[in-house]
Motif scaffolding. Structure first.
Motif, PDB file in Angstrom:
ATOM      1  N   LEU A 218       0.900  -1.468  -0.004  1.00  0.00           N
ATOM      2  CA  LEU A 218       0.425  -0.379   0.267  1.00  0.00           C
ATOM      3  C   LEU A 218       0.988   1.073   0.134  1.00  0.00           C
ATOM      4  O   LEU A 218       0.818   2.231  -0.736  1.00  0.00           O
ATOM      5  N   TYR A 219       1.813   1.474   0.428  1.00  0.00           N
ATOM      6  CA  TYR A 219       2.958   2.266   0.800  1.00  0.00           C
ATOM      7  C   TYR A 219       3.314   2.622  -0.008  1.00  0.00           C
ATOM      8  O   TYR A 219       3.674   4.055  -1.103  1.00  0.00           O
ATOM      9  N   ALA A 221       2.364   1.369  -2.873  1.00  0.00           N
ATOM     10  CA  ALA A 221       1.942   2.365  -3.987  1.00  0.00           C
ATOM     11  C   ALA A 221       1.432   3.453  -4.457  1.00  0.00           C
ATOM     12  O   ALA A 221       0.916   4.680  -4.982  1.00  0.00           O
ATOM     13  N   TYR A 222       1.325   4.081  -2.924  1.00  0.00           N
ATOM     14  CA  TYR A 222       0.833   5.369  -2.342  1.00  0.00           C
ATOM     15  C   TYR A 222       2.100   6.374  -3.343  1.00  0.00           C
ATOM     16  O   TYR A 222       1.890   7.397  -3.818  1.00  0.00           O
ATOM     17  N   LEU A 223       3.015   5.782  -2.817  1.00  0.00           N
ATOM     18  CA  LEU A 223       4.688   6.521  -3.049  1.00  0.00           C
ATOM     19  C   LEU A 223       4.449   6.517  -4.021  1.00  0.00           C
ATOM     20  O   LEU A 223       4.827   7.661  -5.625  1.00  0.00           O
ATOM     21  N   LEU A 225       2.453   6.589  -7.145  1.00  0.00           N
ATOM     22  CA  LEU A 225       1.754   7.557  -7.661  1.00  0.00           C
ATOM     23  C   LEU A 225       1.313   9.068  -7.429  1.00  0.00           C
ATOM     24  O   LEU A 225       1.339   9.513  -7.936  1.00  0.00           O
ATOM     25  N   THR A 226       2.539   9.056  -6.324  1.00  0.00           N
ATOM     26  CA  THR A 226       2.918  10.771  -5.837  1.00  0.00           C
ATOM     27  C   THR A 226       3.979  10.927  -5.600  1.00  0.00           C
ATOM     28  O   THR A 226       4.796  12.514  -5.436  1.00  0.00           O
TER      29      THR A 226
END
Length: 658
Positions: A218-219, A221-223, A225-226
Motif C-alpha cells: 500500500l505504501y 503504491a501511494y509513493l 503514484l505521488t
C-alpha cells in the motif's frame, strides 16, 4: 572474465559511484564546486574577453531557447507557459536557478567550461562531467582552442570506448503481477556492441527506475503514484536483466532495434554520462521508466518528437507503439522467451508418456532415475527437468541437499545422451506490447433491475480489467486506478455508485512448476444493498476486499488454456458505513471465478459468499455473469447479469478505450 573486468572498470570510472556515495560531504562538496564553476570569471584578460564575447553571442542568437538545449536540461512547458526542468537534483545544474531558467544555466555552463582552478578530490572538470553540453556548445559557438582549452577526459573516454554500441535496442519486459513494481511492464535500452554479435548477453543495458526503500504494497503504491521515490539512470550488463526478468520473474522480453547513425549514438553516450548526475521524482503513471527513455533518445536523435505525443498516462506498451509508428525508427523485432516459457514449450511438445515422466522427475528425488521406455525422448524430458530446477533454485541460497544431489546426477546422465529433439518457439506465450489496448476507458450502460430501469456511466483512469482484450497485457489480470461509476434510476437523481481507487487481480494457473498463487485486491467505495424497515436501500460505503487462492487450467495441453481458467479464493472484506450495525460490516469472503477468452469473445462467471456474522450483520452473496465482445482494441460490448441478496439486474454496456 574480460567482460567482468571491463564492467568493474566502468563502475569504478562512472561518476554515479561518486555521487551515490554514503558520505554526504562528497555530495555537498560536489554541489559547492558546481556553483563555483558556474560563477567562474577567468583572470586571464584574453580568456575574460573571449568569455564575454561567447556569452553575448549566445544571447544574440537565443541559444538558450534552442530545442536541443531545452532537451538536455529536460525543460518542459507548464500549464502557465513557463519552462521548468524535470530534473530534481541540484547537482545537475551549475546555476542555483538552473532548474527554472535555461538562459542562466547556459551562461553558468559556458563559464564552467573556462574553469581553471584545481579540481578537488575525485570530482571532474565540467567539460568532462558534461560532454554533450560541451560538444554542442563547441559546435554552436565555434570554440577557439587557443582561448578555451579542451580538457582531456580519460575516465569518460575509457567508459565510452568500453560501451561502443553499433546500435541501440529498446527492450520491453512483459508484466509480472506477482510483484508491485513489475505490474506495468518495463522498458530499458540495450547497447548492442558489434564485438558481442554472437554473445549479446555480454552487452550493456541502460535502465531508468525508481529506488524504493519501502516495499509495503500500500505504501509502495501511494509513493509511486505521488512521486515519492527518486528515479535514476543506471548501467549494467544485459545478462543481469535477462536473469532477473527472463529467469527469476518469468517475463518474456521483446527487443526493438532502433535506427541511429554514428553521431546519434555518440550523442546518446555523451548524454547518458551526464544523466548519471540527474535524479527525477518517479511517478508510476507518467514520469516513469518509459517516459525518460523517450527523452534521452530525443536528445540523441534530434528529429524525434515522441515525448510530446504521450498523454497524461505513459505506459511502457504505449511508448513501444510510439517507436514503431515513427517511420524508419524500428528496423527489427526479436522475441526472447523466459525460462518458464522455454519449459512450457518443451512440456507441450511431449507425449503423454513423456509428460508423466517429467512430472515424476521434477520432484527432484535422487532415488528417481530416467526410465528407459520406448518412444521417450530422454533429452527432451531431462532438459525440461534441468530447466525446472534452475527455475526453482537459481535465485535461492538454501537448496535442499537431496535436490542438489539429484541435479548433479541428472547432469551426468544428460552429458551421456546423444539423441536430439526439436521444439518450436514460433508462437510466443506472451503477445507483443504494441497489440495492447488504450488504457483509459469510458462506458455507457442501460439495464433493468429489481429496483427499476437505469442508465449508468463509467470512467476509468487506467489500466486494464479482466474483461478487456488481453493481447499485449498480462492475461487473466486486472490493474485499475480510479474506476468510477455513476448511475441514475428511472425518476430518481443520479447516484455515486462506486470507485475502485486501486484494484489488482492476478489469476495464475497453479502447477508443479510455478506454484503461483492468485489474488484479488480492491479498495475504494462500493454500493451496499441492504434491508431496513421492510424496504431495500442502496448506499455507497467504504470497501476493502482481499482474497488469496489458486487457479487451475489445462496450461500444458496441446491447446493451452482451451478449457478456460477456474479460480478458488478466500479472504476478508470490510465495509465501513453508518447504515450497518456497529458502523461497519466485515467478515470472510469465499469466491469461485471462471473465465475464458476465445477470439473476440470472453466469458466471465463468478460467485462470492460473504459472511458478516462476526460484525453482527446479515450474510450476503454476489453472483456475476458477463459476456464481452470486442469489435477491436478500443470498442467493446458487454452483457452482464448480476445478483446479490435483495437485488438483481441485467445490463447492456458499450465501452470505449482511449
Amino acid at each position: 572474465m574480460f567482460q567482468k573486468f571491463i564492467f568493474l572498470i566502468i563502475i569504478f570510472l562512472h561518476p554515479i559511484v561518486i555521487l551515490a556515495s554514503d558520505n554526504p560531504n562528497i555530495l555537498e562538496l560536489d554541489l559547492s564546486e558546481l556553483r563555483k564553476q558556474g560563477a567562474f570569471e577567468p583572470q586571464n584578460p584574453i580568456q575574460k574577453e573571449y568569455l564575454a564575447g561567447l556569452l553575448k553571442r549566445s544571447k544574440d542568437i537565443s541559444l538558450a531557447n534552442e530545442r536541443h538545449w531545452l532537451r538536455i536540461l529536460r525543460f518542459k512547458k507548464g500549464r502557465l507557459g513557463s519552462y521548468t526542468s524535470e530534473v530534481d537534483s541540484e547537482s545537475y545544474f551549475f546555476s542555483s536557478e538552473g532548474k527554472y531558467n535555461a538562459e542562466k544555466e547556459l551562461e553558468a555552463t559556458i563559464r564552467a567550461f573556462f574553469y581553471s582552478d584545481q579540481i578537488q578530490n575525485e570530482l571532474m572538470h565540467p567539460q568532462c562531467a558534461y560532454p554533450e553540453r560541451y560538444h554542442w556548445l563547441k559546435m554552436k559557438l565555434e570554440f577557439d582552442p587557443n582561448r578555451l582549452a579542451q580538457i582531456e577526459c580519460p575516465r569518460f573516454e575509457t567508459w565510452k570506448a568500453a560501451l561502443n554500441p553499433e546500435s541501440l535496442s529498446v527492450v520491453f519486459s512483459s508484466y509480472y503481477m506477482q510483484a508491485p513494481s513489475s505490474m506495468f511492464g518495463h522498458t530499458l535500452i540495450k547497447l548492442n556492441n558489434k564485438e558481442n554479435e554472437h554473445s549479446e548477453l555480454l552487452d550493456y543495458g541502460v535502465n531508468y527506475a525508481a529506488n524504493p526503500v519501502e516495499m509495503n504494497a500500500l505504501y509502495y503504491a501511494y509513493l509511486g503514484l505521488t512521486g515519492g521515490y527518486p528515479g535514476k539512470f543506471s548501467l549494467f550488463p544485459y545478462y543481469l536483466k535477462v536473469n532477473e526478468y527472463n529467469d527469476f520473474e518469468s517475463r518474456d522480453l521483446w527487443e526493438y532495434k532502433l535506427k541511429l547513425n554514428v553521431e546519434e549514438r555518440e550523442r546518446f553516450i555523451r548524454h547518458l554520462w551526464e544523466m548519471s548526475r540527474a535524479d527525477f521524482d518517479y511517478f508510476f503513471l507518467n514520469e516513469n521508466c518509459s517516459y525518460h527513455l523517450l527523452e534521452i533518445l530525443e536528445v540523441a536523435k534530434k528529429d524525434l518528437e515522441l515525448s510530446d505525443k504521450t498523454g497524461w498516462i505513459v505506459s511502457p506498451p504505449d511508448t513501444i507503439k510510439l517507436y514503431i509508428n515513427q517511420e524508419g525508427l524500428v528496423v527489427s523485432k526479436k522475441y526472447r522467451s523466459s525460462l518458464y516459457s522455454k519449459i512450457h514449450y518443451k512440456v507441450i511438445e511431449m507425449s503423454e508418456v513423456e509428460k508423466s515422466e517429467f512430472w515424476d522427475l521434477i520432484q527432484f528425488d535422487p532415488n528417481r532415475l530416467v526410465k528407459d521406455k520406448p518412444n521417450i525422448r530422454k533429452t527432451l524430458v531431462i532438459d525440461a527437468v534441468l530447466d525446472t530446477y534452475r527455475y526453482h533454485y537459481t535465485n535461492r541460497e538454501n537448496i535442499p541437499k537431496n535436490h542438489n544431489d539429484f541435479y548433479k546426477k541428472l547432469l551426468v546422465t544428460r552429458s551421456q545422451l546423444t539423441d536430439d529433439y526439436v521444439y518450436s518457439e514460433s508462437v510466443p506465450r506472451s503477445t507483443p506490447p504494441e497489440l495492447s489496448h488504450p488504457l483509459s476507458r469510458v462506458a455507457t450502460s442501460f439495464g433493468t433491475s429489481s429496483q427499476g430501469s437505469f442508465a449508468e456511466f463509467k470512467a476509468r483512469l487506467a489500466y486494464h480489467d479482466l474483461l478487456n482484450v488481453s493481447s499485449g497485457h498480462a492475461p487473466n489480470s486486472e490493474l485499475v486506478f480510479f474506476d468510477t461509476t455513476v448511475r441514475a434510476y428511472e425518476n430518481k437523481r443520479p447516484e455515486f455508485t462506486s470507485m475502485s481507487v486501486i484494484k489488482l487481480i492476478s489469476i495464475n494457473p497453479y502447477n508443479s512448476i510455478s506454484k503461483d498463487f492468485s489474488y484479488y485486491f480492491d479498495s475504494g467505495i462500493q454500493t451496499a444493498v441492504y434491508e431496513s424497515k421492510d424496504q431495500i436501500h442502496r448506499r455507497p460505503v467504504g470497501n476493502f476486499d482481499f482474497r488469496y487462492g489458486y487457479s487451475f487450467s489445462n496450461e500444458f495441453s496441446k491447446t493451452p488454456m482451451s478449457y478456460g481458467i477456474i479460480s478458488f479464493m478466500a479472504g476478508v472484506k470490510a465495509q465501513p458505513g453508518a447504515v450497518f450495525e456497529n458502523g461497519s460490516r466485515y467478515g470472510l469472503n469465499l469466491s469461485v471465478m471462471y473465465q475464458k477468452e476465445f477470439g473476440a469473445w470472453k466469458v466471465f462467471s463468478g460467485v462470492t459468499g460473504q459472511n458478516y456474522q462476526l460484525s453482527g450483520n446479515k450474510n450476503t452473496y454476489y453472483v456475476s455473469n458477463v459476456l464481452r465482445y470486442a469489435f477491436n482494441n478500443a470498442n467493446e460490448f458487454r452483457i452482464e447479469i448480476n445478483a446479490e441478496r435483495y437485488y438483481e439486474e441485467i445490463m447492456f454496456s458499450y465501452h470505449y478505450l482511449f
